[in-house]
Design an enzyme around this catalytic site. Sequence first.
Site, mmCIF file in Angstrom:
data_model
loop_
_atom_site.group_PDB
_atom_site.id
_atom_site.type_symbol
_atom_site.label_atom_id
_atom_site.label_comp_id
_atom_site.label_asym_id
_atom_site.label_seq_id
_atom_site.Cartn_x
_atom_site.Cartn_y
_atom_site.Cartn_z
ATOM 1 N N THR A 83 0.938 -1.243 -0.010
ATOM 2 C CA THR A 83 0.262 -0.042 0.126
ATOM 3 C C THR A 83 0.958 1.094 0.213
ATOM 4 O O THR A 83 1.989 0.977 0.981
ATOM 5 C CB THR A 83 -0.663 -0.036 1.124
ATOM 6 O OG1 THR A 83 -1.604 1.336 1.862
ATOM 7 C CG2 THR A 83 -0.674 -0.082 2.525
ATOM 8 N N CYS A 196 -1.504 5.071 -5.907
ATOM 9 C CA CYS A 196 -2.741 4.576 -4.429
ATOM 10 C C CYS A 196 -2.730 2.992 -5.666
ATOM 11 O O CYS A 196 -2.844 3.067 -6.767
ATOM 12 C CB CYS A 196 -4.364 5.463 -4.465
ATOM 13 S SG CYS A 196 -5.117 3.856 -4.331
#
Length: 230
Positions: A83, A196
């Site tokens: 992430t 992202c």
Amino acid sequence: MRKIGLIGGMSWYSTRTYYEHINRGVQAKAGKQASAPLLIESLDFTDLVRLSTDDDWKRAGGVLADSAKRLEAAGATALLIGTNAMHKVYDAVAGAVSVPVLHIAEAVGQRMAASAVKKAALLGARNVMVETFYRQKLIAHDIELLPPEMAFVDTLDRIIYDELIIGKATRQSERELKTIITNLEQDGAQAIVLGCTELEMVVDVDANVLPIYDCTRIHSDAAVDWIMGG
């Protein structure tokens, strides 16, 4: 091949994408029957989403550091944090283990520098776009980043946390991302960084008005290189 560990679950949709990209990359290099020697610890995202206070981030750093220790103990020779936003606690994770932790923004910065990109726009969750922990890694490669436009920040944060992390990809969000990217091109961006891991759900990485640097693919490529001994 060297075994690598992935701290995942943030969200599990992006973890699935990592698994596919890494295995396809290993297969391309090692043969059609090959698959990646990969350890995954999928964390519960419930208590790690939309963190705001210093105490929240300190707790998150501890959770990810503990995960890193378990993966190292299980035999991982390097680690990934699956992430972008959680790279805010990268130092806590890297400091908890003796094996390398491959930084996602460092991998992206190296790829962009190799392509001689000088001016780009960063898209992602709010903390990725407005804080320095991610941006400074790209700037260190002599890449000028456009300042974050708060209207875009608000739109992206909503799309990511209200839709993408629960697996929802809408045509409306696709249209909003196309508009944002077009506006950023007009502002002088030579390339777009997808900061992202879920944004590829609503951005066509391979067919866009600007070159798209997809952090998940690039991070996965770095993992493949490590696995193959590169």
